[in-house]
Scaffold this active site. Structure first.
Site, PDB file in Angstrom:
ATOM      1  N   GLY A  34       0.943  -1.383   0.016  1.00 54.04           N
ATOM      2  CA  GLY A  34       0.118  -0.007  -0.109  1.00 54.04           C
ATOM      3  C   GLY A  34       0.803   1.440   0.028  1.00 54.04           C
ATOM      4  CD  GLU A  35       2.237   1.467   3.729  1.00 59.29           C
ATOM      5  OE1 GLU A  35       1.293   1.452   4.288  1.00 59.29           O
ATOM      6  OE2 GLU A  35       2.487   0.293   3.468  1.00 59.29           O
ATOM      7  CE1 TYR A  36       7.176   0.441  -6.058  1.00 58.22           C
ATOM      8  CE2 TYR A  36       5.071  -0.280  -6.507  1.00 58.22           C
ATOM      9  CZ  TYR A  36       6.194   0.048  -6.969  1.00 58.22           C
ATOM     10  OH  TYR A  36       6.612  -0.122  -8.295  1.00 58.22           O
ATOM     11  N   GLY A  59       3.640   5.922  -2.684  1.00 60.94           N
ATOM     12  CA  GLY A  59       5.098   6.571  -2.970  1.00 60.94           C
ATOM     13  C   GLY A  59       5.263   6.716  -4.660  1.00 60.94           C
TER      14      GLY A  59
END
Length: 411
Positions: free
Chosen positions: A59-61, A64
């Site tokens: 999710g953070e990938y 970002g």
């Protein structure tokens, strides 16, 4: 407090090794971390210029990614190292074209963090959202390496803002700048005298908006849909699938097509869905052998295509909020201008609350409520289109975080 933190990291290391004997996912992380330095040493040479991108998980990938893409364009001579903490992020994106090297992040001990940063010596490090590791950040600070945190979202009850959170709070001050998703997060940072902060918004809006610029055509979905109204249920869990199956089996809407993309694509789970359906269904993995247009339900037993599948939806259901596993990405369908239905457990997801408030998303808590809102959206085209437009307008209004971040970096 630092001593206690480092003791805790040692305990975590021992605990993960023990747990890996019984959990395949944890084992992947333990084994992967053992290979990190070997991978780095074989791909990095003395004098290489590097950038370091770190994400907790998938999710953070995705959050970002729009920033990573811009940095990739401007730092063509640099080697980019992408690290993940979670196996779910690493395993899916270990071949990401955005990076030259993809590794698991070692545990945040003083020894390992020093070795890791010594190898990379990154010109710029970008951390996403909340995965903040004091020893790694302190090593960057010692070497005067630039580090920023993007899409940060803070809550008052987090350790940073408590009397016992000194170690983590100090780690925040190692960032040259923090870009937050909202004013609340900025105010919390300022309450501890961290002032190098900008409210840029959530980079996920830029990420999903960029989907509109891609080729989203899937010929097999076009064949299946056959110009009929289509409901796409994404990232579903069993409690979500029970709602859908009951509705499909008892519905009079024979001209409505349904696409179900389960979060869990294990064979047993997929078979369970097919066995409960009383209508014709087809699996993605067996689509070549079927008459797609004659099926009413298409089950996506693969990963990586849901974003494109949403482009064929007239109505979306997003899973995770009927239970307590966590609501999945509602921005992905919203960008295509379609109304969205979710379960009741969405309080920790500000984008869901916002879209509910603007009448683009609907929260239900039982079968009757699900049936009622889905019937209304199917039968009332005007409402369907109006609610969908509310969602797409929301995405349009909130994109732009990437521009602010890149402007700050002056590239």
């Amino acid at each position: 407090m630092g001593f206690i933190y480092n003791i805790g990291i040692g305990v975590v290391h021992f605990g993960l090794k023990c747990a890996s004997l019984f959990n395949k996912k944890i084992k992947k992380g333990v084994v992967g971390r053992q290979n990190t330095f070997k991978v780095l040493e074989s791909h990095l040479n003395f004098g290489d210029k590097t950038l370091w991108f770190h994400c907790a998980s998938l999710g953070e990938y995705e959050q970002g990614l729009p920033v990573f893409k811009e940095l990739r364009k401007h730092y063509k001579q640099h080697k980019i190292v992408l690290s993940f903490f979670s196996p779910s992020g690493y395993e899916i994106r270990k071949n990401s074209p955005i990076a030259d090297i993809v590794v698991y992040l070692p545990l945040d001990s003083k020894r390992l963090s020093k070795r890791f940063v010594n190898l990379l010596n990154p010109e710029l490090s970008v951390f996403v959202k909340y995965d903040i590791w004091p020893n790694f950040l302190n090593e960057l600070k010692k070497r005067k390496c630039r580090a920023i945190l993007i899409s940060a979202a803070f809550r008052k009850n987090q350790s940073y803002f408590k009397f016992y959170g000194k170690v983590l709070r100090r780690a925040l001050f190692t960032f040259e700048h923090i870009f937050t998703q909202n004013e609340v997060s900025k105010a919390l940072l300022e309450s501890i005298n961290y002032n190098d902060v900008t409210v840029s918004g959530d980079t996920r809006f830029d990420r999903v908006f960029s989907q509109l610029e891609l080729n989203n055509n899937l010929l097999f979905i076009e064949t299946f849909k056959d110009d009929k109204l289509c409901v796409v249920a994404g990232s579903t869990w069993p409690e979500d699938e029970n709602l859908l199956i009951d509705y499909i089996n008892s519905s009079n809407h024979k001209n409505v097509k349904f696409i179900i993309a389960p979060h869990n694509i294990k064979t047993s789970q997929i078979n369970n869905i097919q066995e409960k359906l009383n209508v014709t269904s087809v699996l993605y993995s067996k689509k070549e052998d079927k008459q797609l247009a004659s099926a009413q339900v298409f089950i996506i037993d693969t990963i990586g295509i849901l974003s494109k599948v949403y482009s064929y939806a007239n109505i979306a259901y997003v899973g995770g909020a009927m239970g307590h596993t966590g609501l999945h990405n509602t921005l992905e369908p919203a960008v295509f201008g379609i109304p969205i239905i979710i379960g009741p457990n969405h309080q920790k997801f500000p984008e869901a609350n916002a879209m509910i408030n603007i009448n683009g998303m609907f929260s239900i808590s039982n079968q009757e409520a699900f049936n009622n809102i889905l019937n209304e959206l199917i039968q009332n085209k005007e409402k369907r289109l109006s609610c969908g437009k509310n969602c797409s307008d929301y995405i349009q209004k909130n994109k732009g975080a990437v521009i602010q971040i890149i402007d700050y970096l002056r590239i």
